[in-house]
Design a protein around this motif. Sequence first.
Motif, PDB file in Angstrom:
ATOM      1  N   ARG A  24      -1.654  10.753  -5.406  1.00  0.00           N
ATOM      2  CA  ARG A  24      -2.191   9.618  -5.992  1.00  0.00           C
ATOM      3  C   ARG A  24      -1.354   8.501  -6.139  1.00  0.00           C
ATOM      4  O   ARG A  24      -2.002   7.181  -5.917  1.00  0.00           O
ATOM      5  CB  ARG A  24      -2.312  10.179  -7.437  1.00  0.00           C
ATOM      6  CG  ARG A  24      -3.547  11.232  -7.870  1.00  0.00           C
ATOM      7  CD  ARG A  24      -3.799  11.493  -9.287  1.00  0.00           C
ATOM      8  NE  ARG A  24      -4.663  12.674  -9.209  1.00  0.00           N
ATOM      9  CZ  ARG A  24      -4.823  13.255 -10.393  1.00  0.00           C
ATOM     10  NH1 ARG A  24      -4.140  13.066 -11.424  1.00  0.00           N
ATOM     11  NH2 ARG A  24      -5.745  14.609 -10.304  1.00  0.00           N
ATOM     12  N   GLN A  25      -0.126   8.499  -6.046  1.00  0.00           N
ATOM     13  CA  GLN A  25       0.781   7.253  -5.990  1.00  0.00           C
ATOM     14  C   GLN A  25       0.564   6.598  -4.482  1.00  0.00           C
ATOM     15  O   GLN A  25       0.574   5.375  -4.433  1.00  0.00           O
ATOM     16  CB  GLN A  25       2.365   7.880  -6.239  1.00  0.00           C
ATOM     17  CG  GLN A  25       2.349   7.867  -7.598  1.00  0.00           C
ATOM     18  CD  GLN A  25       4.046   8.521  -8.194  1.00  0.00           C
ATOM     19  OE1 GLN A  25       4.683   8.740  -6.932  1.00  0.00           O
ATOM     20  NE2 GLN A  25       4.480   8.473  -9.469  1.00  0.00           N
ATOM     21  N   SER A  26       0.549   7.380  -3.494  1.00  0.00           N
ATOM     22  CA  SER A  26       0.380   7.005  -2.364  1.00  0.00           C
ATOM     23  C   SER A  26      -0.748   6.323  -2.269  1.00  0.00           C
ATOM     24  O   SER A  26      -0.894   5.137  -1.703  1.00  0.00           O
ATOM     25  CB  SER A  26       0.528   7.993  -1.205  1.00  0.00           C
ATOM     26  OG  SER A  26       1.770   8.642  -1.191  1.00  0.00           O
ATOM     27  N   ALA A  27      -1.967   6.729  -2.666  1.00  0.00           N
ATOM     28  CA  ALA A  27      -3.411   6.250  -2.456  1.00  0.00           C
ATOM     29  C   ALA A  27      -3.302   4.832  -3.429  1.00  0.00           C
ATOM     30  O   ALA A  27      -3.887   3.709  -3.036  1.00  0.00           O
ATOM     31  CB  ALA A  27      -4.332   7.102  -3.196  1.00  0.00           C
ATOM     32  N   ASP A  28      -2.706   4.726  -4.738  1.00  0.00           N
ATOM     33  CA  ASP A  28      -2.567   3.522  -5.551  1.00  0.00           C
ATOM     34  C   ASP A  28      -1.840   2.340  -4.794  1.00  0.00           C
ATOM     35  O   ASP A  28      -2.240   1.274  -4.574  1.00  0.00           O
ATOM     36  CB  ASP A  28      -1.749   3.630  -6.731  1.00  0.00           C
ATOM     37  CG  ASP A  28      -2.610   4.753  -7.705  1.00  0.00           C
ATOM     38  OD1 ASP A  28      -3.873   4.891  -7.310  1.00  0.00           O
ATOM     39  OD2 ASP A  28      -2.293   5.152  -8.697  1.00  0.00           O
ATOM     40  N   VAL A  29      -0.637   2.924  -3.804  1.00  0.00           N
ATOM     41  CA  VAL A  29      -0.030   1.976  -3.095  1.00  0.00           C
ATOM     42  C   VAL A  29      -0.696   1.247  -2.093  1.00  0.00           C
ATOM     43  O   VAL A  29      -0.988   0.127  -1.915  1.00  0.00           O
ATOM     44  CB  VAL A  29       1.320   2.643  -2.765  1.00  0.00           C
ATOM     45  CG1 VAL A  29       1.905   1.415  -1.582  1.00  0.00           C
ATOM     46  CG2 VAL A  29       2.314   2.811  -3.905  1.00  0.00           C
ATOM     47  N   GLU A  31      -4.104   1.305  -2.081  1.00  0.00           N
ATOM     48  CA  GLU A  31      -5.179   0.527  -2.516  1.00  0.00           C
ATOM     49  C   GLU A  31      -4.600  -0.942  -2.913  1.00  0.00           C
ATOM     50  O   GLU A  31      -5.422  -1.958  -2.745  1.00  0.00           O
ATOM     51  CB  GLU A  31      -5.736   1.037  -3.686  1.00  0.00           C
ATOM     52  CG  GLU A  31      -6.932   0.423  -4.324  1.00  0.00           C
ATOM     53  CD  GLU A  31      -7.549   1.248  -5.621  1.00  0.00           C
ATOM     54  OE1 GLU A  31      -7.984   0.664  -6.473  1.00  0.00           O
ATOM     55  OE2 GLU A  31      -7.623   2.366  -5.478  1.00  0.00           O
ATOM     56  N   HIS A  32      -3.513  -1.006  -3.678  1.00  0.00           N
ATOM     57  CA  HIS A  32      -2.837  -2.194  -4.028  1.00  0.00           C
ATOM     58  C   HIS A  32      -2.668  -3.230  -2.806  1.00  0.00           C
ATOM     59  O   HIS A  32      -2.816  -4.290  -2.691  1.00  0.00           O
ATOM     60  CB  HIS A  32      -1.458  -1.994  -4.573  1.00  0.00           C
ATOM     61  CG  HIS A  32      -0.777  -3.240  -5.243  1.00  0.00           C
ATOM     62  ND1 HIS A  32      -1.482  -3.992  -6.312  1.00  0.00           N
ATOM     63  CD2 HIS A  32       0.484  -3.836  -4.743  1.00  0.00           C
ATOM     64  CE1 HIS A  32      -0.406  -5.291  -6.318  1.00  0.00           C
ATOM     65  NE2 HIS A  32       0.319  -4.980  -5.680  1.00  0.00           N
ATOM     66  N   ARG A  33      -1.887  -2.437  -1.853  1.00  0.00           N
ATOM     67  CA  ARG A  33      -1.712  -3.158  -0.594  1.00  0.00           C
ATOM     68  C   ARG A  33      -3.010  -3.961   0.150  1.00  0.00           C
ATOM     69  O   ARG A  33      -3.063  -5.079   0.629  1.00  0.00           O
ATOM     70  CB  ARG A  33      -1.012  -2.513   0.523  1.00  0.00           C
ATOM     71  CG  ARG A  33       0.374  -2.345   0.158  1.00  0.00           C
ATOM     72  CD  ARG A  33       1.278  -1.845   1.322  1.00  0.00           C
ATOM     73  NE  ARG A  33       2.566  -1.666   0.864  1.00  0.00           N
ATOM     74  CZ  ARG A  33       3.367  -0.823   1.327  1.00  0.00           C
ATOM     75  NH1 ARG A  33       3.021   0.054   2.316  1.00  0.00           N
ATOM     76  NH2 ARG A  33       4.627  -0.614   0.802  1.00  0.00           N
TER      77      ARG A  33
END
Length: 181
Positions: A24-29, A31-33
């Motif tokens: 989830r953290q990887s997906a958030d990063v 998505e943010h990028r």
Amino acid sequence: VSANWREPHEPEEHELSMLDVLARQSADVLEHRQAENRLRQRTDQFQALLHRAPLGVYLVDADFRIRDVNPVALPVFGDIPDLIGRDFDEVIHMLWSKAYADELVDLFRRTLSTGEPYAMAERVEERRDSGLRESYEWEIHRIPLPDVRSGIVCYFRDISAKVQARQNLVESEERYRSLVG
């Protein structure tokens, strides 16, 4: 996200939970990028449109500061130092008479607060800074800015030559009538 163990391994519940958190953290990063890239692309497109526009265009932000001025509009602001970031009210009062500057500031503030656009088909005014009479057609619109607030965009065209040519024609016709009449 992948996980490797040196030997065959059946992950325990806490390990699966940790992998889920990492995924989830990887997906958030990611998505943010992607959002940052989209914003950068939109900003680049906005700058390209602004600086290639055949009209004078300038932007006033929600704090009533001049935020951007395209190359066509820049000469209209004369030699005002540190124009970008300067208070719009102050700049307009440097350029125009108090009455006209007050009118402009009121119109810009009204459009900023209500979202109601305003258009002026033709306006002839004497500049305070140079004493020259100039004619413009212009319009203002409220637009959303990247900082989630609104600003005002002003599009204008210098029509001084057209107005002067029309005035010269009228004067020429009057001279002709006085000679003939």
